[in-house]
Design a protein around this motif. Structure first.
Motif, short mmCIF file in Angstrom:
data_model
loop_
_atom_site.label_atom_id
_atom_site.label_comp_id
_atom_site.label_asym_id
_atom_site.label_seq_id
_atom_site.Cartn_x
_atom_site.Cartn_y
_atom_site.Cartn_z
N ARG A 194 -1.59 -8.52 5.35
CA ARG A 194 -2.07 -8.20 6.69
C ARG A 194 -1.64 -6.82 7.16
O ARG A 194 -1.99 -6.40 8.26
CB ARG A 194 -1.55 -9.23 7.70
CG ARG A 194 -2.10 -10.62 7.53
CD ARG A 194 -1.68 -11.53 8.67
NE ARG A 194 -0.25 -11.51 8.93
CZ ARG A 194 0.63 -12.39 8.47
NH1 ARG A 194 0.24 -13.39 7.72
NH2 ARG A 194 1.91 -12.29 8.76
N ALA A 195 -0.90 -6.08 6.36
CA ALA A 195 -0.29 -4.83 6.81
C ALA A 195 -1.20 -3.61 6.71
O ALA A 195 -0.92 -2.60 7.34
CB ALA A 195 1.00 -4.56 6.03
N SER A 196 -2.26 -3.65 5.96
CA SER A 196 -3.05 -2.44 5.72
C SER A 196 -3.97 -2.11 6.90
O SER A 196 -4.40 -2.97 7.66
CB SER A 196 -3.90 -2.58 4.46
OG SER A 196 -5.00 -3.42 4.69
N LEU A 208 6.44 2.68 0.11
CA LEU A 208 5.11 2.44 -0.44
C LEU A 208 4.14 2.34 0.72
O LEU A 208 4.36 1.56 1.65
CB LEU A 208 5.08 1.14 -1.25
CG LEU A 208 6.03 1.05 -2.44
CD1 LEU A 208 5.98 -0.36 -3.03
CD2 LEU A 208 5.69 2.08 -3.49
N LEU A 209 3.06 3.10 0.67
CA LEU A 209 1.99 3.00 1.66
C LEU A 209 1.07 1.88 1.20
O LEU A 209 0.48 1.95 0.12
CB LEU A 209 1.23 4.32 1.78
CG LEU A 209 0.02 4.32 2.70
CD1 LEU A 209 0.42 4.00 4.14
CD2 LEU A 209 -0.69 5.66 2.63
N LEU A 210 0.95 0.85 2.02
CA LEU A 210 0.22 -0.35 1.62
C LEU A 210 -1.28 -0.23 1.91
O LEU A 210 -1.85 -1.00 2.67
CB LEU A 210 0.82 -1.57 2.32
CG LEU A 210 2.28 -1.83 1.99
CD1 LEU A 210 2.83 -2.95 2.85
CD2 LEU A 210 2.46 -2.13 0.51
N GLU A 211 -1.90 0.75 1.31
CA GLU A 211 -3.34 0.94 1.40
C GLU A 211 -3.91 0.95 -0.01
O GLU A 211 -3.29 1.46 -0.92
CB GLU A 211 -3.68 2.25 2.12
CG GLU A 211 -3.17 2.33 3.54
CD GLU A 211 -3.77 1.28 4.48
OE1 GLU A 211 -4.90 0.80 4.22
OE2 GLU A 211 -3.11 0.95 5.48
N HIS A 212 -5.09 0.37 -0.16
CA HIS A 212 -5.76 0.29 -1.46
C HIS A 212 -4.83 -0.32 -2.51
O HIS A 212 -4.68 0.21 -3.61
CB HIS A 212 -6.25 1.66 -1.92
CG HIS A 212 -7.09 2.36 -0.89
ND1 HIS A 212 -8.33 1.93 -0.54
CD2 HIS A 212 -6.82 3.43 -0.11
CE1 HIS A 212 -8.81 2.71 0.40
NE2 HIS A 212 -7.92 3.62 0.68
N CYS A 213 -4.20 -1.41 -2.12
CA CYS A 213 -3.28 -2.07 -3.05
C CYS A 213 -3.62 -3.55 -3.17
O CYS A 213 -4.38 -4.10 -2.37
CB CYS A 213 -1.82 -1.89 -2.59
SG CYS A 213 -1.42 -2.71 -1.04
N LYS A 214 -3.06 -4.16 -4.17
CA LYS A 214 -3.27 -5.57 -4.45
C LYS A 214 -1.90 -6.26 -4.43
O LYS A 214 -0.98 -5.83 -5.13
CB LYS A 214 -3.93 -5.74 -5.81
CG LYS A 214 -4.22 -7.17 -6.18
CD LYS A 214 -4.90 -7.22 -7.54
CE LYS A 214 -5.14 -8.66 -7.95
NZ LYS A 214 -5.70 -8.74 -9.30
N ILE A 215 -1.79 -7.31 -3.63
CA ILE A 215 -0.57 -8.10 -3.54
C ILE A 215 -0.83 -9.37 -4.34
O ILE A 215 -1.77 -10.10 -4.06
CB ILE A 215 -0.23 -8.48 -2.08
CG1 ILE A 215 -0.36 -7.29 -1.12
CG2 ILE A 215 1.13 -9.17 -2.00
CD1 ILE A 215 0.55 -6.15 -1.38
#
Length: 132
Positions: A88-90, A42-49
């Motif tokens: 913090r990963a994006s 999963l590319l962690l961009e434009h996502c909500k955790i």
């Protein structure tokens, strides 16, 4: 967080499968428990955790908010560590952090800390123009 942790990942909406996950920069790779090569990422961009419940968090993407990946950790502490690390990963988080700290250093010293790395005036303007 630890390089790998147990997680539950939906294959279809009602079916959960146990997977190992590994965070590398802004990719969350997932593995079958008995294989060394990832089966997906999963590319962690434009996502909500989102913290869902005790030991459980989810990842959803702005383009597909109805599709949610749920993860269950062994402990509440481990779950919180994963949530914080994923937030913090994006790239966007790193870019905003760079802008914030650059401005703070400039306020304190009167000098642009990026200047010593040869970043052009135009690039500094572009960094500063995207403040939120």
């Amino acid at each position: 967080p630890a390089p790998r942790a147990s997680a539950l990942l939906p294959a279809v909406p009602a079916v959960l499968k146990k997977r190992l996950v590994k965070l590398v920069v802004n990719f969350l790779f997932y593995f079958r428990t008995d294989e060394a090569e990832p089966i997906g990422a999963l590319l962690l961009e434009h996502c909500k955790i989102t913290k869902e419940e005790e030991n459980v968090f989810s990842i959803s993407f702005l383009e597909e908010p109805e599709r949610k990946y749920c993860f269950e950790c062994a402990t509440e502490e481990q779950c919180q560590e994963w949530v914080e690390a994923l937030k913090r990963a994006s790239y966007e988080f790193l870019r905003r952090s760079l802008i914030f700290y650059r401005n703070e250093i400039q306020k304190m010293t009167g000098k642009d800390p990026l200047e010593q790395y040869g970043i052009s005036e135009e690039a500094r303007f572009q960094l500063g123009a995207h403040r939120q």
